[in-house]
Design an enzyme around this catalytic site. Structure first.
Site, PDB file in Angstrom:
ATOM      1  N   ARG A 174      -2.933  -7.635   1.730  1.00  0.00           N
ATOM      2  CA  ARG A 174      -4.103  -7.976   2.550  1.00  0.00           C
ATOM      3  C   ARG A 174      -4.118  -9.427   3.042  1.00  0.00           C
ATOM      4  O   ARG A 174      -5.171  -9.990   3.291  1.00  0.00           O
ATOM      5  CB  ARG A 174      -5.410  -7.665   1.795  1.00  0.00           C
ATOM      6  CG  ARG A 174      -5.556  -6.214   1.368  1.00  0.00           C
ATOM      7  CD  ARG A 174      -5.632  -5.259   2.540  1.00  0.00           C
ATOM      8  NE  ARG A 174      -5.707  -3.879   2.101  1.00  0.00           N
ATOM      9  CZ  ARG A 174      -4.650  -3.065   1.986  1.00  0.00           C
ATOM     10  NH1 ARG A 174      -3.441  -3.495   2.307  1.00  0.00           N
ATOM     11  NH2 ARG A 174      -4.792  -1.837   1.568  1.00  0.00           N
ATOM     12  N   SER A 225     -13.709  -2.265   2.329  1.00  0.00           N
ATOM     13  CA  SER A 225     -13.583  -2.679   0.928  1.00  0.00           C
ATOM     14  C   SER A 225     -14.074  -4.108   0.761  1.00  0.00           C
ATOM     15  O   SER A 225     -13.668  -5.002   1.499  1.00  0.00           O
ATOM     16  CB  SER A 225     -12.121  -2.590   0.479  1.00  0.00           C
ATOM     17  OG  SER A 225     -11.682  -1.258   0.534  1.00  0.00           O
ATOM     18  N   GLU A 295     -12.246  -9.185  -0.620  1.00  0.00           N
ATOM     19  CA  GLU A 295     -11.323  -8.870   0.484  1.00  0.00           C
ATOM     20  C   GLU A 295     -12.027  -9.125   1.807  1.00  0.00           C
ATOM     21  O   GLU A 295     -11.435  -9.571   2.773  1.00  0.00           O
ATOM     22  CB  GLU A 295     -10.881  -7.404   0.387  1.00  0.00           C
ATOM     23  CG  GLU A 295      -9.935  -6.979   1.486  1.00  0.00           C
ATOM     24  CD  GLU A 295      -9.417  -5.558   1.296  1.00  0.00           C
ATOM     25  OE1 GLU A 295      -9.469  -4.793   2.284  1.00  0.00           O
ATOM     26  OE2 GLU A 295      -8.972  -5.221   0.190  1.00  0.00           O
TER      27      GLU A 295
END
Length: 302
Positions: A174, A225, A295
């Site tokens: 990510r 998320s 995130e």
């Protein structure tokens, strides 16, 4: 600021607004105003916009479809540049596609599937833009952008444009080089895909979409998320084990469907969401001695 607005309007760069409410540009539907909001109508107009921003030493940030973004209630000082339909070009050449940063990932996956190209099925349920996906190495279903990206066209804040290879993007979970070492705007991406059977590709897209529909609350305003998975653990499982599903602060609530999603249950503020994030972090640390990292990107004045 009025002088800058006038300059941008005279250059005809695209949409230019003062104090645009960013709640209208994030999937969580929260966020205060952008002091200056610009939606360039082309790559050339994005470059002109950045020249003006650089000349006036204005703080800036780029956004896509706002699906991984939490903007504070106070908003963002300086310029917010939204990459949307003005940067959504698509060229298909055999197994390679060149696509603008403003292109929707979901619609791209659907278009590509009809051409019999495989490799983008994982993105068929990610409600973001190509630029945002490349910037953060978005992924799902065991795959991510790093598996298919050949090169990315980046506009750096010094005004230079450069193609970075997959290796130069320094992808990891990510993240990419753009988040830390070399801030810049993804303008275009070239993906290398493979030939496949249309029926198999469409079946996989259908399965992925059904999985998301059954396990994630995409029918409610949310940002995707909230936390990175603290591997080998999974954020959603830890939050569920801590019995935090359904826990709410103000209008922000931990989704009943998936522990790693916070939904805007109605009238939520960014402050509600931030307080809920802190509560989750503290609870998981107290119970399991695991530090949770977000995130979702948290931006703006606090």
């Amino acid at each position: 600021m009025e002088k800058i607005v006038e300059e941008l309007i005279n250059l005809n760069v695209g949409k230019v607004n003062r104090n645009e409410l960013l709640a209208h540009h994030t999937t969580l539907k929260v966020g205060g105003p952008a002091e200056l909001f610009i939606e360039p109508s082309s790559i050339e107009n994005l470059q002109k916009t950045m020249e003006v921003i650089r000349k006036h030493k204005l703080k800036w940030r780029a956004i896509g479809r706002g699906s991984n973004l939490l903007v504070s209630d106070e908003g963002i000082q300086g310029a917010v540049i939204k990459l949307d339909s003005g940067l959504s070009t698509l060229k298909i050449n055999e197994n390679e596609i060149q696509v603008g940063a403003g292109h929707s990932l979901v619609s791209l996956a659907m278009i590509i599937s009809k051409k019999g190209l495989t490799g983008l099925e994982f993105a068929s349920g990610i409600p973001g833009s190509v630029g945002g996906a490349v910037y953060m190495n978005a992924g799902a279903h065991g795959s991510d952008i790093s598996k298919i990206l050949k090169r990315a066209h980046i506009l750096f804040d010094n005004g230079k444009m450069e193609w970075l290879s997959n290796e130069e993007m320094e992808f990891s979970y990510r993240t990419s080089v753009l988040q830390k070492k070399r801030p810049g705007i993804v303008v275009e991406a070239v993906f290398h895909l493979k030939r496949g059977e249309k029926e198999e590709i469409n079946a996989l897209i259908k399965r992925n979409k059904e999985y998301r529909k059954n396990t994630q609350p995409w029918d409610s305003p949310c940002a995707g998320s909230i936390f990175r998975n603290p591997l080998p653990n999974y954020a959603g499982q830890l939050i569920e084990q801590a019995e935090l599903k359904g826990y709410a602060i103000g209008g922000a609530k931990v989704s009943e469907m998936h522990g790693n999603f916070i939904v805007n249950a109605g009238g939520a503020t960014a402050d509600d969401v931030l307080k809920l994030i802190e509560h989750i972090k503290k609870t998981i640390l107290d119970l399991y001695n695991i530090r949770m990292e977000t995130e979702v990107e948290i931006v703006g004045q606090h």
